[in-house]
Design a protein around this motif. Structure first.
Motif: not given
Length: 412
Positions: A112-114, A117-121, A133-134, A198-199
């Motif tokens: 899963l590339g995410v 900064g947004r994924i923790r929300k 930490d990505l 990460s993306l």
């Protein structure tokens, strides 16, 4: 009142066959009711737990291209959907299956590339070790995968791109990523089958230059989502405003995971139907008790009829005799069910110590045996037992009460 008095009189414990049969009948109803309640509670707990795990790990709404391709302008899309009332967070994502290797051990999880900064929300995942930490070449894996690979925080994981199987004209070199954290959801499917990157890293592995495969959304009330209504309809309007009508499909978590919940509901109903037969067998034990007591009390029945007691009152007495047994067995069964459920995990752990693992996490995907009792289901079981008992007791009770008093008095 006399019918109830007579029924209670026959229920008084005395040494004899009738007392033993009565005790066994009550015990049979107790066990039957307890088993039905326990099984339904466990299946309800399974459904609740899987639902909570899915809602904690997976997005509540997913936006995907209606046809092959990727989502472009993801920042504009995130801004549009986050403006919809009810949407808490959004994150573009790339999902693909990869091969991972560590110390010559190989697994094939879903990558899963995410957006870091947004994924923790989006996903409030509990960390078992390290941090989510990505940044850079960081990767976060599940606790079960860490155990299967024998890898820990700080170790390097080799990730192979699936594009080597798709694009034969180019060679995609594996990515050497550093494990920054290990998460735990308590569900084997997620703890052993997913890795987060990460993306930019995901784009390199998936052969993408920009964009994402999908957009994941988290809402305030996921249980209120209905396809084509409310938040879902507003999200679709926002997506259509960015890409145009019909270019994307919007799916809720109920649609994406409907097979799991349908399977649990079907298994629960089928298992309940099968286990009800246990209660039915126990009820026939009550019928046998009525037959035994009517044989023993033949002279007494003849005497009561000869002094004027009607067939209806005597029939009611024996029906109440069966009812009291069923109600007593049902009450004890409910108590036994709650006692067993509150100690269910202890019983499972005790059996595991003797080598009998009845709830392996690898099979069921959960780290504890869940259960939840629905009061309406207890009421259904109680009503079912009482109705069946009344119907089953009616015929032997009526035949006993309809005996000719002269013939009954002649029998020894």
């Amino acid at each position: 009142m006399f019918s109830l008095f007579l029924a209670l009189k026959y229920l008084r414990p005395k040494r004899g066959v009738a007392s033993v049969v009565t005790l066994l009948s009550v015990l049979g109803v107790t066990i039957g009711v307890a088993i039905v309640i326990i099984v339904r509670a466990v299946f309800t707990g399974f459904g609740d737990t899987w639902q909570s795990k899915i809602l904690a790990f997976k997005p509540h709404i997913v936006v995907q291209p209606a046809y092959r391709g990727t989502l472009g302008e993801v920042e504009a899309l995130c801004a549009a959907v986050e403006a919809v009332p009810g949407v808490v967070a959004s994150s573009p994502s790339i999902e693909t299956r990869v091969l991972v290797e560590y110390n010559r051990r190989i697994l094939a999880p879903i990558l899963l590339g995410v957006d870091a900064g947004r994924i923790r929300k989006m996903l409030p995942i509990a960390m078992w070790n390290g941090a989510f930490d990505l940044s850079g070449d960081g990767v976060v894996i599940g606790v079960d995968m860490a155990r299967m690979l024998g890898i820990g925080v700080g170790d390097e994981l080799l990730v192979y791109s699936p594009m080597n199987l798709i694009d034969r004209d180019e060679i995609y070199f594996p990515e050497r990523l550093t494990v920054r954290g290990v998460y735990s959801t308590g569900q084997a499917e997620y703890d052993g089958g997913y890795v987060f990157v990460s993306l930019p890293v995901a784009r390199d592995l998936a052969g993408l230059d920009a964009g994402a495969n999908s957009l994941s959304l988290r809402v305030g009330d996921p249980h209120a989502l209905r396809p084509g209504e409310g938040v879902v309809a507003a999200v679709r309007e926002a997506v259509d405003g960015v890409y145009g009508p019909g270019r994307c499909r919007v799916s809720t978590w109920q649609q994406l995971d409907r097979l799991i919940f349908n399977a649990v509901a079907t298994e629960k109903n089928m298992m309940t139907l099968l286990l009800i037969f246990i209660s039915v067998v126990a009820i026939f034990c009550v019928v046998n008790t009525i037959i035994v007591i009517t044989v023993q009390k033949t002279n007494e029945i003849g005497l009561l009829k000869s002094i004027g007691f009607s067939t209806f009152r005597l029939t009611l007495a024996f029906v109440l005799y069966g009812w009291v047994q069923c109600l007593l067995g049902t009450a004890l069964g409910i108590g036994l069910a709650f006692l067993t459920l509150h100690n269910l995990q202890n019983l499972v752990d005790l059996l595991a110590r003797f080598g009998l693992e009845v709830f392996p996490k690898a099979v069921y995907g959960l780290d504890a045996l869940p259960w939840r009792v629905i009061p309406a289901e207890i009421a259904q079981v109680t009503a079912l037992v009482v109705v069946f008992c009344a119907l089953a007791s009616l015929l032997p009770a009526w035949r006993a009460a309809a005996m000719n008093p002269i013939d009954a008095l002649r029998k020894e």
